[in-house]
Design a protein around this motif. Structure first.
Motif, PDB file in Angstrom:
ATOM      1  N   GLU B  49     -51.489   9.019 -32.721  1.00 17.21           N
ATOM      2  CA  GLU B  49     -52.168   7.719 -32.746  1.00 17.21           C
ATOM      3  C   GLU B  49     -51.757   6.793 -31.607  1.00 17.21           C
ATOM      4  OE1 GLU B  49     -52.034   5.731 -36.536  1.00 17.21           O
ATOM      5  OE2 GLU B  49     -53.211   7.289 -37.501  1.00 17.21           O
ATOM      6  N   GLY B  70     -43.905  12.284 -36.113  1.00 15.58           N
ATOM      7  CA  GLY B  70     -44.353  13.482 -35.405  1.00 15.58           C
ATOM      8  C   GLY B  70     -43.303  13.853 -34.363  1.00 15.58           C
ATOM      9  N   PRO B  83     -47.369  15.760 -38.388  1.00 15.95           N
ATOM     10  CA  PRO B  83     -48.778  15.451 -38.154  1.00 15.95           C
ATOM     11  C   PRO B  83     -49.242  15.609 -36.693  1.00 15.95           C
ATOM     12  CG  PRO B  83     -47.535  13.419 -38.189  1.00 15.95           C
ATOM     13  CD  PRO B  83     -46.553  14.534 -38.459  1.00 15.95           C
ATOM     14  N   VAL B  84     -48.384  16.044 -35.791  1.00 17.71           N
ATOM     15  CA  VAL B  84     -48.856  16.173 -34.412  1.00 17.71           C
ATOM     16  C   VAL B  84     -49.200  17.631 -34.107  1.00 17.71           C
ATOM     17  CG1 VAL B  84     -47.704  14.128 -33.528  1.00 17.71           C
ATOM     18  CG2 VAL B  84     -46.488  16.290 -33.487  1.00 17.71           C
TER      19      VAL B  84
END
Ligand SMILES: Cc1cc2nc3c(=O)[nH]c(=O)nc-3n(C[C@H](O)[C@H](O)[C@H](O)COP(=O)(O)OP(=O)(O)OC[C@H]3O[C@@H](n4cnc5c(N)ncnc54)[C@H](O)[C@@H]3O)c2cc1C
Ligand code: FES
Lengths: 413, 105
Positions: B49, B70, B83-84
């Motif tokens: 993000e 991440g 989440p990455v």
């Protein structure tokens, strides 16, 4: 395994678990069943951005296909026949059955409703899904009045988002302060001040004597005698775990689907993970073990990984420290660990609107750290605190309180 | 590429096992000093993000994003899991005397 693994609930946890199974080398049949029509997506942005360009996906459709994960979306699991090891499903094709060798339940949670609220309520709503979010955008604009019921994280994030989009915002909290659950009072105070400065009207100790919907909006009568006219009322009074499917199948329930440290339910072939389950924490200093249910994004991911390992026959346990964040305006709040009654609180000031509150138990062990600050001002230190909590560290309170002491140096100690 | 070295800072401005933000002509980078005293550079923003990685925590050869944790290997740019999932671009770094330079092409 002929029937393979079936996962019920295509949210954060279910989707991550499916990929984790493949990453661990599982090659058998793998089906992800989800009631929503969307591919699994991230919920946290729903209250923070109300993004117009559709939900932010956990993974693209291609990724599921490449991983050989069969998606059954817009399909609800209606029953589990544990004897036959089969699910009863309802979807576009009517009722079907699906056999499983191992089952993972990641059914999540749903918003708690006020008495009398139904799916048909147009102007009194809750937020959990991308479709819920899409329905809010119209009211989140100039000239509209949004009333939020409940001063928890979702209500406060929505208050910030609605203000940033120009709507007038009133937030009603029945208790004496906002964020009464899980956030120390002095931090909640910073949040409340900021919301007031941004023009949110916060009414604490507010009781509602009537809430009625009419064409174009809703009316609220307060115990104080005041009447509020709202274009939209949003109810954020907590969530309840989706346990009905598990309960009907006779699985043990205890504030969520009850699982052991391996995320196994009372049926050894059925596991549960994420917002829907309650699990035992490792025994504390006094030797007793508490059972908790977390509603947090990272927990959903960590339990997905753990469930994947144990579905494949491992006996791994969950040791991670709970961690949660919330964004409101440019403020980010992060909490690591679980605070306990009677903890001693040590405060570390880190500049304007930025501070961390460390919780120490009676033996000086760090149990939790809650931080707030603009941007990512507190992120690094909360992460270090999390590692100290995991190590059972007993940091020197004076060092914790002094922002001149680098926390990294305490971690090594 | 190597003919466009840009001076970043002096070596002492970054602690060992730490990271610093470096902005240049509208772009933002993260410059790392590893525990064994070598320097590295990556894009400054997380691929999840667009959060400044320089606010994150460096542990050994890993940078952890401050927003949702991440993790990337800052030497290779490799995303280390949810989440990455998108890798970070890395850039060559050199030390000339006490000054750290990067080549951003
Ligand atoms: C608006 C919002 C903001 C949030 N912000 C944050 C945040 O800032 N930080 C943070 O840490 N956490 C946040 N969270 C919490 C986080 O999103 C959740 O912890 C996470 O989504 C839990 O994942 P899950 O997969 O367990 O459950 P869910 O994401 O709820 O997914 C469960 C899925 O199962 C489906 N399902 C249920 N029953 C059935 C059935 N019988 N058959 C088929 N499908 C079924 C549901 O439709 C749903 O799609 C937020 C949550 C919300 C709603
Ligand atoms: S922004 Fe970096 S992990 Fe999400």
């Amino acid at each position: 395994m002929a029937a393979g693994i079936v996962i019920v609930g295509a949210g954060e946890c279910g989707a991550r678990a499916a990929f984790a199974l493949r990453e661990r080398g599982y090659q058998g049949p793998l089906t992800l069943v989800g009631a929503e029509r969307h591919l699994p997506y991230e919920r946290p942005p729903l209250s923070k951005a109300l993004s117009m360009d559709g939900p932010k996906l956990v993974a693209s459709l291609d990724a599921y296909q490449e991983a050989g994960i069969t998606l059954m979306l817009a399909t609800e699991a209606r029953g589990i026949d544990r004897q036959a090891k089969a699910l009863r499903l309802a979807g576009a094709d009517g009722e079907t059955t699906l056999a499983y060798d191992r089952l993972l339940l990641t059914t999540g949670a749903r918003p708690r409703r006020l008495p009398g609220m139904t799916d048909a309520s147009r102007y009194i709503r809750t937020l959990r899904t991308a479709d819920d979010a899409a329905a809010l955008t119209q009211a989140f604009s100039a000239g509209q009045h949004v009333v939020l019921i409940g001063g928890g994280f979702i209500g406060l994030e929505l208050a910030a988002t609605a203000r940033q989009r120009g709507a007038a915002v009133t937030l009603l909290e029945a208790g004496p302060r906002i964020l009464a659950r899980g956030v120390p009072a002095e931090m909640a105070e910073i949040v409340a001040k900021r919301h007031s400065a941004e023009g949110v009207r916060i009414l604490t100790g507010a009781t509602m004597t009537a809430l009625t919907e009419h064409e174009g909006g809703a009316e609220i009568k307060l115990g104080s005698g005041e009447r509020l006219e709202a274009d939209l009322v949003l109810v954020g009074i907590g969530a309840v775990p989706n346990v009905e499917l598990a309960a009907a199948a006779g699985l043990a329930i205890d504030n969520g689907i009850a699982v052991d440290r391996h995320l196994t339910t009372s049926d050894p072939l059925i596991f549960a993970a994420g917002d829907c389950c309650s699990f035992p924490l490792p025994p504390g200093a006094d030797g007793t073990s508490r059972r908790v249910r977390l509603e947090a994004w990272r927990n959903a991911q960590e339990q997905a990984a753990l469930a994947a390992a144990n579905l494949l026959g491992e006996q791994a346990v969950h040791a991670a420290v709970p961690w949660f964040w919330s964004d409101q305006y440019d403020l980010t709040l992060q909490v690591a660990g679980l605070a306990q009654e009677g903890d001693r609180i040590v405060r570390r000031d880190m500049g304007a609107e930025a501070l961390i509150l460390f919780h120490l138990d009676s033996e000086g062990r760090l149990t939790a750290a809650a931080g707030i600050g603009p941007g990512n001002a507190v992120a690094r230190d909360i992460r270090l605190a999390e590692m100290m909590i995991a190590n059972g560290a007993r940091p020197d309170p004076t060092a914790l309180a002094s922002s001149a002491t680098k926390l990294k140096s305490l971690l090594a100690a | 590429m190597s003919d466009s070295w840009i001076a970043v800072c002096s070596r002492d401005e970054i602690d060992e096992e730490d990271v610093m933000r470096f902005d240049h002509e509208g772009r933002t980078f993260a410059i790392y000093r590893s525990p064994d005293d070598a320097f590295f550079a990556t894009d400054g923003l997380c691929t999840h993000e667009k959060i400044h990685l320089a606010d994150g925590l460096v542990m050994d050869e890993v940078i952890e994003c401050p927003k949702h944790n991440g993790r990337f290997n800052y030497k290779t740019g490799k995303a280390l899991g949810a989440p990455v999932c998108v890798n970070l671009q890395t850039y060559p770094v050199k030390l000339d005397g006490d000054t750290v330079y990067i080549a951003i092409g």
